[in-house]
Design an enzyme around this catalytic site. Structure first.
Site, PDB file in Angstrom:
ATOM      1  N   THR B  98    -112.191 -72.104  24.288  1.00 23.24           N
ATOM      2  CA  THR B  98    -112.498 -70.682  24.420  1.00 23.24           C
ATOM      3  C   THR B  98    -113.912 -70.578  24.951  1.00 23.24           C
ATOM      4  O   THR B  98    -114.819 -71.231  24.444  1.00 23.24           O
ATOM      5  CB  THR B  98    -112.452 -69.987  23.056  1.00 23.24           C
ATOM      6  OG1 THR B  98    -113.218 -70.763  22.144  1.00 23.24           O
ATOM      7  CG2 THR B  98    -111.038 -69.850  22.562  1.00 23.24           C
ATOM      8  N   SER B  99    -114.095 -69.786  25.977  1.00 25.91           N
ATOM      9  CA  SER B  99    -115.466 -69.616  26.439  1.00 25.91           C
ATOM     10  C   SER B  99    -116.105 -68.542  25.585  1.00 25.91           C
ATOM     11  O   SER B  99    -115.502 -67.528  25.293  1.00 25.91           O
ATOM     12  CB  SER B  99    -115.490 -69.221  27.902  1.00 25.91           C
ATOM     13  OG  SER B  99    -114.407 -68.384  28.190  1.00 25.91           O
ATOM     14  N   CYS B 100    -117.313 -68.828  25.168  1.00 20.36           N
ATOM     15  CA  CYS B 100    -118.012 -67.894  24.286  1.00 20.36           C
ATOM     16  C   CYS B 100    -118.417 -66.647  25.056  1.00 20.36           C
ATOM     17  O   CYS B 100    -118.728 -66.709  26.223  1.00 20.36           O
ATOM     18  CB  CYS B 100    -119.250 -68.553  23.718  1.00 20.36           C
ATOM     19  SG  CYS B 100    -118.884 -69.367  22.200  1.00 20.36           S
ATOM     20  N   VAL B 101    -118.403 -65.523  24.364  1.00 20.54           N
ATOM     21  CA  VAL B 101    -118.806 -64.283  25.021  1.00 20.54           C
ATOM     22  C   VAL B 101    -120.316 -64.226  25.147  1.00 20.54           C
ATOM     23  O   VAL B 101    -121.025 -64.824  24.393  1.00 20.54           O
ATOM     24  CB  VAL B 101    -118.344 -63.049  24.236  1.00 20.54           C
ATOM     25  CG1 VAL B 101    -116.945 -62.703  24.676  1.00 20.54           C
ATOM     26  CG2 VAL B 101    -118.425 -63.263  22.765  1.00 20.54           C
TER      27      VAL B 101
END
Ligand SMILES: Cc1cc2nc3c(=O)[nH]c(=O)nc-3n(C[C@H](O)[C@H](O)[C@H](O)COP(=O)(O)OP(=O)(O)OC[C@H]3O[C@@H](n4cnc5c(N)ncnc54)[C@H](O)[C@@H]3O)c2cc1C
Lengths: 410, 101
Positions: B98-101
């Protein structure tokens, strides 16, 4: 006298100094805060400088204005934390001891991480707007620019205020329309993400808006280097994108102080318990804001919500009790979309940004994932709230934990 | 979620084909998954896949793999063309990054 030491007097450090001084007995607790700069920058304002909406004077105030009496403010560069001895070394050798330490040294851009970025075109045709100097240089450039290819690129994840580059291209669209050269300006948004934003519903909404405004998106582009001669950015997998002016969010890193202290990950962010906000390794060290590695946006609103939790937990820790408060990763970001409108996203670790109204269900006045005039006013008012309420640690009339009230689950 | 038979084993996978239970992973499964992506696995690939499996919990980035000492970022792209982190995670049998926001 027991000692609380706060490193960094930016958004988070300043909020904590105010909250703690009010809560703790002055006879018992000494509070000290250290920062290398005397000026407090309102960073969200940097975004507006390139378009002449704000000037430098609109985003700076003396830090001292926001530090309460009874807190020792020291202006100095921090050399490193010696956690085994509960000590912090300042530049020049001064030593500060602590019982509890709060690290709030934020994140900064590091253009040196990308080959060619800080080359001959830096601040001539390549600009950042994450520093006041970069934003001012870009304002001067835009004032007389004749048009061409404007490329907005994000070098690496994570970066602070993940909506800022989107807002930048929306505002650029408005600006060049108003000066009458939009037809000569080709705007391209180049991101390492698979789309305009990280979470699906917001990505769809923002992606459509970009399309409407004729802004091209090039996703999954991971920047390797910048070619100053040919004026191109190059990715690791061989893509090349030409530019006439490059605006960039360079690699974001925690401060070098974190690296010198041996406390960071590969980008100098400090491993932090995402619920308690205590350092994963050290019992008496807490980490607030952008300096931590917690998986939520690096944003002022997050810092504000997290400060409440950190405050509660620090009071528990002082009394030797278990840490009681948990942070949910709450973020609340206004997104300028140009022409006097804005959007708003509200989310946390578990819930992605959803459409709806905020903060009151059905009433608003703000529209979540909607493009409204009211949301734009929210952003404008935020500057006033920041200087007059947020930094001073005053209660804001919004919930600390994210609420599902007013949100629509499709 | 869907069921899928890979290398003779019945496995549960996500809609995008990521293993649901990473402990079911074997090198044979990796080879099959790689084949679907048009990749023939070499020792170098496996060295990267092992690094990915070992560091899955700590959170992975392309940069981190590039600093692993096994490959640099360019080499990582050459081994897993297109989206190296996503592809290698899939073949390593761990969850989609998951790419971090
Ligand atoms: C262009 C832009 C737009 C933004 N827009 C928004 C927005 O709309 N909404 C929003 O919520 N947030 C926004 N943000 C993000 C927000 O400004 C930051 O997330 C927030 O200020 C982080 O607070 P902090 O306390 O963690 O760090 P900071 O406020 O950055 O403070 C860190 C402090 O530590 C000091 N420091 C660091 N290292 C040392 C050292 N070695 N020695 C001494 N002092 C040191 C620094 O001088 C600094 O004062 C924006 C940011 C940018 C750049």
């Amino acid at each position: 006298m027991k000692k609380i030491l706060i490193l960094g007097a930016g958004t988070g450090g300043t909020i904590m100094a105010n909250k703690l001084r009010k809560a703790l007995d002055r006879e018992e607790w000494d509070i000290t805060i250290v920062d290398k700069h005397k000026t407090h920058y309102y960073q969200p304002g940097f975004l507006f400088i390139p378009f002449g909406i704000y000037n430098k004077q609109d985003v700076i105030k003396p830090k001292a204005n926001f530090i309460p009496s009874g807190v020792n403010m020291i202006y100095s560069d921090i050399d490193k934390i010696i956690h085994e001895e509960n000590k912090v070394l300042l530049e020049g050798g001064k030593v500060l001891n602590y019982d509890f330490l709060i690290v709030a040294t934020g994140t900064r851009i590091d253009p040196e991480e990308t080959p060619g970025l800080k080359g001959e075109l830096w601040r001539k045709e390549i600009f950042d707007f994450y520093t006041v100097e970069g934003a001012v240089a870009l304002q001067e450039f835009f004032e007389t620019w004749q048009g061409g290819r404007l490329v907005m690129n994000i070098a690496e994840l994570p970066f602070k205020c993940p909506v800022a580059p989107l807002e930048f291209v929306f505002l650029a669209d408005e600006y060049f329309t108003k000066v009458g050269i939009r037809d000569k300006v080709d705007i391209t948004y180049v991101t390492p993400l698979p789309g305009a934003f990280t979470k699906p519903i917001a990505t769809k909404m923002l992606g459509e808006l970009l399309k409407e405004k004729n802004i091209k998106v090039i996703p999954e582009f991971y920047l390797e280097s910048v070619d100053n001669k040919e004026k191109k950015i190059k990715s690791y997998d061989g893509q090349e994108i030409p530019f006439d002016v490059l605006t960039i969010v360079p690699v974001n890193k925690g401060d070098d102080m974190v690296e010198r202290s041996g406390m960071g990950d590969d980008l100098n962010f400090i491993p932090t318990d995402k619920y308690t906000l205590k350092s994963e390794k050290y019992e008496n060290i807490f980490v607030l804001g952008d300096a931590s590695n917690i998986p939520t946006s690096k944003a002022g609103s997050v810092v504000h919500f997290a400060a409440e939790v950190l405050f509660d937990n620090l009071l528990c820790a002082i009394k030797g009790r278990e840490l009681r408060a948990t942070f949910d990763g709450h973020a609340n970001c206004y997104i300028e979309t140009g022409f006097g409108k804005g959007s708003l996203i509200d989310f946390n670790y578990e819930t992605e940004p959803l459409p709806g109204t905020y903060p009151l269900p059905g009433v608003g006045p703000f529209g979540l994932l909607q493009n409204t005039k009211m949301n734009h006013y929210g952003k404008v008012i935020f500057r006033w709230i920041y200087w007059h309420m947020l930094l001073k640690g005053k209660e804001l009339p919004i919930e600390n934990h994210m609420s599902m009230a007013g949100k629509k689950k499709s | 979620m869907a069921q899928k038979t890979i290398a003779g084993v019945n496995l549960e996978v996500t809609d995008e084909g990521f293993l649901v239970d990473s402990s079911q992973w074997t090198e044979e499964i990796a080879k099959e998954l790689a084949k679907e992506e048009g990749i023939e696995l070499t020792d170098k690939h496996f060295a990267v896949l092992n690094f990915i499996r070992e560091n899955a919990d700590a959170g992975l980035t392309i940069r981190k793999v590039g600093k692993s000492g096994i490959v640099d970022i360019k080499g990582f792209y050459e081994l897993f063309p297109g989206g190296p982190l996503k592809l290698s995670s899939k073949i390593a049998g761990i969850a989609k990054p998951t790419s971090c926001v």
